[in-house]
Design a protein around this motif. Structure first.
Motif, PDB file in Angstrom:
ATOM      1  N   PHE A  22      42.751  32.929  36.507  1.00 25.43           N
ATOM      2  CA  PHE A  22      42.992  34.189  35.991  1.00 25.43           C
ATOM      3  C   PHE A  22      42.761  35.356  36.640  1.00 25.43           C
ATOM      4  O   PHE A  22      43.698  36.312  36.615  1.00 25.43           O
ATOM      5  CB  PHE A  22      42.215  34.188  34.415  1.00 25.43           C
ATOM      6  CG  PHE A  22      42.371  35.352  33.543  1.00 25.43           C
ATOM      7  CD1 PHE A  22      43.549  35.475  33.090  1.00 25.43           C
ATOM      8  CD2 PHE A  22      41.381  36.203  33.762  1.00 25.43           C
ATOM      9  CE1 PHE A  22      43.523  36.674  31.921  1.00 25.43           C
ATOM     10  CE2 PHE A  22      41.619  37.458  32.882  1.00 25.43           C
ATOM     11  CZ  PHE A  22      42.567  37.785  32.275  1.00 25.43           C
ATOM     12  N   VAL A  23      41.784  35.443  37.273  1.00 21.40           N
ATOM     13  CA  VAL A  23      41.539  36.561  38.080  1.00 21.40           C
ATOM     14  C   VAL A  23      42.347  36.990  39.311  1.00 21.40           C
ATOM     15  O   VAL A  23      42.999  38.151  39.412  1.00 21.40           O
ATOM     16  CB  VAL A  23      40.119  36.356  38.540  1.00 21.40           C
ATOM     17  CG1 VAL A  23      39.647  37.838  39.606  1.00 21.40           C
ATOM     18  CG2 VAL A  23      38.975  36.453  37.486  1.00 21.40           C
ATOM     19  N   SER A  24      42.701  35.787  40.244  1.00 21.83           N
ATOM     20  CA  SER A  24      43.728  35.881  41.345  1.00 21.83           C
ATOM     21  C   SER A  24      45.131  36.165  40.973  1.00 21.83           C
ATOM     22  O   SER A  24      45.841  36.930  41.524  1.00 21.83           O
ATOM     23  CB  SER A  24      43.441  34.946  42.174  1.00 21.83           C
ATOM     24  OG  SER A  24      43.768  33.753  41.605  1.00 21.83           O
ATOM     25  N   ARG A  25      45.533  35.526  39.756  1.00 24.42           N
ATOM     26  CA  ARG A  25      46.848  35.618  39.453  1.00 24.42           C
ATOM     27  C   ARG A  25      47.338  36.656  38.353  1.00 24.42           C
ATOM     28  O   ARG A  25      48.427  36.949  38.342  1.00 24.42           O
ATOM     29  CB  ARG A  25      47.367  34.111  38.773  1.00 24.42           C
ATOM     30  CG  ARG A  25      47.103  32.778  39.875  1.00 24.42           C
ATOM     31  CD  ARG A  25      48.053  33.169  41.183  1.00 24.42           C
ATOM     32  NE  ARG A  25      47.706  31.910  42.152  1.00 24.42           N
ATOM     33  CZ  ARG A  25      48.144  32.023  43.217  1.00 24.42           C
ATOM     34  NH1 ARG A  25      49.208  33.119  43.781  1.00 24.42           N
ATOM     35  NH2 ARG A  25      47.801  30.960  44.103  1.00 24.42           N
ATOM     36  N   ARG A  31      47.288  43.439  43.908  1.00 22.23           N
ATOM     37  CA  ARG A  31      46.219  43.987  44.922  1.00 22.23           C
ATOM     38  C   ARG A  31      46.148  42.786  46.049  1.00 22.23           C
ATOM     39  O   ARG A  31      45.342  41.909  45.765  1.00 22.23           O
ATOM     40  CB  ARG A  31      44.832  44.394  44.207  1.00 22.23           C
ATOM     41  CG  ARG A  31      45.043  45.357  43.052  1.00 22.23           C
ATOM     42  CD  ARG A  31      43.882  45.815  42.419  1.00 22.23           C
ATOM     43  NE  ARG A  31      44.062  46.740  41.615  1.00 22.23           N
ATOM     44  CZ  ARG A  31      42.830  47.108  40.759  1.00 22.23           C
ATOM     45  NH1 ARG A  31      41.845  46.823  40.817  1.00 22.23           N
ATOM     46  NH2 ARG A  31      43.414  48.071  39.752  1.00 22.23           N
ATOM     47  N   ARG A  32      46.544  43.054  47.056  1.00 20.11           N
ATOM     48  CA  ARG A  32      46.517  41.945  48.268  1.00 20.11           C
ATOM     49  C   ARG A  32      45.027  42.070  48.716  1.00 20.11           C
ATOM     50  O   ARG A  32      44.637  40.674  48.784  1.00 20.11           O
ATOM     51  CB  ARG A  32      47.220  42.477  49.521  1.00 20.11           C
ATOM     52  CG  ARG A  32      47.466  41.532  50.476  1.00 20.11           C
ATOM     53  CD  ARG A  32      48.481  41.988  51.582  1.00 20.11           C
ATOM     54  NE  ARG A  32      49.813  41.583  50.979  1.00 20.11           N
ATOM     55  CZ  ARG A  32      50.905  42.071  51.679  1.00 20.11           C
ATOM     56  NH1 ARG A  32      50.869  42.512  52.775  1.00 20.11           N
ATOM     57  NH2 ARG A  32      52.092  42.198  51.087  1.00 20.11           N
ATOM     58  N   ALA A  33      44.439  42.982  49.172  1.00 21.22           N
ATOM     59  CA  ALA A  33      43.149  42.922  49.560  1.00 21.22           C
ATOM     60  C   ALA A  33      42.059  42.221  48.473  1.00 21.22           C
ATOM     61  O   ALA A  33      41.150  41.596  48.676  1.00 21.22           O
ATOM     62  CB  ALA A  33      42.520  44.235  49.869  1.00 21.22           C
ATOM     63  N   GLY A  34      42.257  42.652  47.079  1.00 22.45           N
ATOM     64  CA  GLY A  34      41.560  42.124  45.965  1.00 22.45           C
ATOM     65  C   GLY A  34      41.702  40.668  45.929  1.00 22.45           C
ATOM     66  O   GLY A  34      40.673  39.982  45.678  1.00 22.45           O
ATOM     67  N   ARG A  35      42.883  40.235  45.936  1.00 21.95           N
ATOM     68  CA  ARG A  35      43.165  38.942  45.816  1.00 21.95           C
ATOM     69  C   ARG A  35      42.212  37.994  46.864  1.00 21.95           C
ATOM     70  O   ARG A  35      41.914  36.883  46.806  1.00 21.95           O
ATOM     71  CB  ARG A  35      44.668  38.608  45.864  1.00 21.95           C
ATOM     72  CG  ARG A  35      45.486  39.023  44.642  1.00 21.95           C
ATOM     73  CD  ARG A  35      46.894  38.362  44.839  1.00 21.95           C
ATOM     74  NE  ARG A  35      47.206  37.178  44.951  1.00 21.95           N
ATOM     75  CZ  ARG A  35      48.232  36.398  45.179  1.00 21.95           C
ATOM     76  NH1 ARG A  35      49.159  37.173  45.491  1.00 21.95           N
ATOM     77  NH2 ARG A  35      48.242  35.089  45.229  1.00 21.95           N
ATOM     78  N   GLN A  39      40.057  34.994  46.521  1.00 23.35           N
ATOM     79  CA  GLN A  39      40.020  33.839  46.903  1.00 23.35           C
ATOM     80  C   GLN A  39      38.754  33.391  47.604  1.00 23.35           C
ATOM     81  O   GLN A  39      38.365  32.191  47.680  1.00 23.35           O
ATOM     82  CB  GLN A  39      41.354  33.642  47.751  1.00 23.35           C
ATOM     83  CG  GLN A  39      42.671  33.870  47.178  1.00 23.35           C
ATOM     84  CD  GLN A  39      43.504  33.584  48.079  1.00 23.35           C
ATOM     85  OE1 GLN A  39      43.692  34.003  49.208  1.00 23.35           O
ATOM     86  NE2 GLN A  39      45.029  33.247  47.375  1.00 23.35           N
ATOM     87  N   ILE A  40      38.112  34.360  48.493  1.00 23.47           N
ATOM     88  CA  ILE A  40      36.919  33.943  49.147  1.00 23.47           C
ATOM     89  C   ILE A  40      35.832  33.686  48.137  1.00 23.47           C
ATOM     90  O   ILE A  40      35.136  32.473  48.402  1.00 23.47           O
ATOM     91  CB  ILE A  40      36.703  35.140  50.010  1.00 23.47           C
ATOM     92  CG1 ILE A  40      37.708  35.419  51.213  1.00 23.47           C
ATOM     93  CG2 ILE A  40      35.380  34.720  50.980  1.00 23.47           C
ATOM     94  CD1 ILE A  40      37.486  36.496  52.192  1.00 23.47           C
ATOM     95  N   ALA A  41      35.629  34.451  47.284  1.00 25.37           N
ATOM     96  CA  ALA A  41      34.867  34.326  46.388  1.00 25.37           C
ATOM     97  C   ALA A  41      34.702  32.893  45.349  1.00 25.37           C
ATOM     98  O   ALA A  41      33.810  32.106  45.310  1.00 25.37           O
ATOM     99  CB  ALA A  41      34.519  35.350  45.217  1.00 25.37           C
TER     100      ALA A  41
END
Length: 503
Positions: A22-25, A31-35, A39-41
């Motif tokens: 939900f957060v990434s998609r 937001r490329r940097a936020g994604r 993903q790392i988190a």
């Protein structure tokens, strides 16, 4: 009951996957940097969750008691490896973006991404399904050999493309020339080939394996400027150093070439028929080659004529019979005076009759200026039209603290028409770059012609308007208005200045 349910690793895994998706998609979709951070988190959280419950995703798991637990562990490992691959791929793409050359690195990026996904798949096969990778690779060796032979040409292009991308002999946008005289601007490089856009706007597709074996000349490296050399043949009627000096004036007066590094003239050879010279110069980029050559050839003709030089016939050319040469000389001798020849080559006076040109020619005044002499300051209202007979003149304009060179004038060019015909000041400071000879047409000389033929003001206004439109970089900054009147009323302004009755 609910606490025991939340403590179940399967439930915790599902909750983590739903939140991460939900957060990434959705929340960080654009937001490329936020994604990437998300993903790392998620990957770190998933790793901590699996290790907390004793599941090591990068090792084979011991046999489990229930089918549900075995399926869950296998699925969790697959999700872990896929997300790990996604994080690595995101880092690769981010690195190429920071390098600011994503298009050139597309091939290398695809290879690295492919290796990452292949490694993830092999790891899933080994750690989830417990298949020995060594045996799998060995059994597929025969198939790999057959596939390699079938794709030999394609693989050659792929590896050649890799070598070209790593070596970077060119970049997207560079103009390159190949051994077989194929040339063009690089617009794309991919797995199979490199695409060039040539001078006729056609797309040339060259296989990477062919390109890797060809000598490449990059005309855009180390910078966009490009060197050009042209050959000039002049009849040996005077000393070679005098001819070379005339050619230096040609280069000095050319607006299309770069002034730094300084262009050069070299006497290449001399014989009874001609002195051959090489003119070498640089232009800002290769697209300006045609414009620079056209201007230089025009200037060579004008400076040679002003300096009394004659261009030589090409080697092996058939020489014009003496009768035709005599007719040409007789035509020139009909109007031997320099002032008349200058007037005849100026479009501003093309509508004059022969008698009117003779009248102006007999009243023109000759002036000479030493090198670096200021002929007129910016804003000065000149009362005469000045035609350059020989030498080079430049016009520079001072705006605020900046000095800008507007143009350079060669034999046959003129200045002062703004003051003579429009009563406005010069747009810039006029200065002699070499020894300069000029001829002037004064206001008192032109006035009788305008009074005798008022329609001449209309003709001069139309021609002058076309010149202003063609040379807007010179006239655009000056005041071209008279009491709010536009450029189209130039003829009315000329009549007003010379006190000619309106029709």
């Amino acid at each position: 009951m609910s606490i025991a349910l939340l403590a179940d690793p399967i439930v915790q895994f599902c909750i983590l996957v739903v939140i991460g998706t939900f957060v990434s998609r959705f929340l960080l979709r654009h937001r490329r940097a936020g994604r990437l951070i998300g993903q790392i988190a998620f990957f770190i959280s998933l790793t901590a969750l699996l290790l907390y419950h004793g599941i090591v995703p990068y090792e084979q798991s011991p046999p489990q008691e229930t089918v549900t637990l075995r399926v869950f562990i296998g699925f969790a490992k697959i999700v872990w490896w896929i997300n790990g691959a996604w994080v690595l791929v995101a880092f690769v793409r981010l690195f190429l973006i920071f390098e600011r050359k994503p298009r050139e690195g597309r091939l290398l990026q695809d290879v690295v991404v492919g290796i990452i996904y292949l490694g993830a798949i092999l790891s899933v096969v080994a750690d989830v399904f417990s298949v020995p990778i060594g045996t799998l690779i060995a059994t597929s060796g025969v198939f790999a050999i057959i596939l390699g032979l079938a794709l030999q040409s394609t693989l050659s292009d792929v590896f050649s493309g890799l070598a070209l991308n790593l070596g970077r002999p060119y970049s997207i946008g560079d103009w390159v020339v190949l051994d077989n005289d194929i040339q063009g601007r690089v617009v794309e490089t991919n797995w199979r080939a490199t695409h060039l856009l040539n001078g006729t706007n056609d797309l040339v597709v060259i296989p990477n394996s062919t390109l890797a074996k060809t000598r490449i000349t990059n005309l855009s490296s180390p910078d966009e400027s490009h060197g050009v050399t042209i050959t000039v043949r002049v009849q040996p009627t005077t000393q070679p150093n005098v001819i070379a000096e005339v050619m230096r004036n040609v280069l000095i007066s050319c607006n299309a070439i770069q002034k730094t590094p300084e262009p050069s003239v070299m006497v290449d050879s001399i014989d009874a028929q001609a002195v051959e010279l090489q003119l070498t110069f640089r232009i800002r980029d290769i697209s300006q080659t045609t414009a620079a050559k056209n201007e230089l050839y025009d200037l060579i003709y004008r400076h040679s004529k002003a300096g009394g030089l004659k261009l030589a016939d090409p080697p092996g050319a058939i020489i014009m019979p003496s009768e035709e040469r005599a007719e040409t000389a007789a035509s020139i001798a009909q109007h031997p005076g320099t002032p008349w020849r200058l007037l005849n080559n100026i479009p501003l006076f093309s509508s004059l009759t022969e008698d009117e040109k003779e009248h102006l020619a007999t009243h023109m005044q000759r002036h000479t200026y030493r090198k670096d002499t200021v002929i007129a300051e910016q804003g000065t209202r000149l009362r005469a039209l000045t035609i350059v007979r020989s030498g080079v003149v430049n016009i520079t304009r001072k705006d605020a603290q900046q000095q800008i060179e507007l143009t350079r004038l060669a034999p046959g060019d003129y200045f002062g028409e703004a003051g003579l015909l429009m009563d406005t000041g010069e747009v810039g400071t006029i200065k002699a770059l070499t020894f300069v000879v000029t001829y002037e047409i004064g206001e008192d000389c032109l006035a009788p012609l305008l009074h005798d033929r008022p329609s001449l003001a209309e003709e001069l206004g139309a021609i002058l308007s076309k010149r202003i439109e063609a040379e807007h970089h010179l006239f655009g900054a000056s005041n071209m208005l008279v009491n709010g009147a536009p450029v189209s009323s130039l003829s009315a302004r000329i009549k007003h200045l010379f006190q000619i009755q309106h029709d």
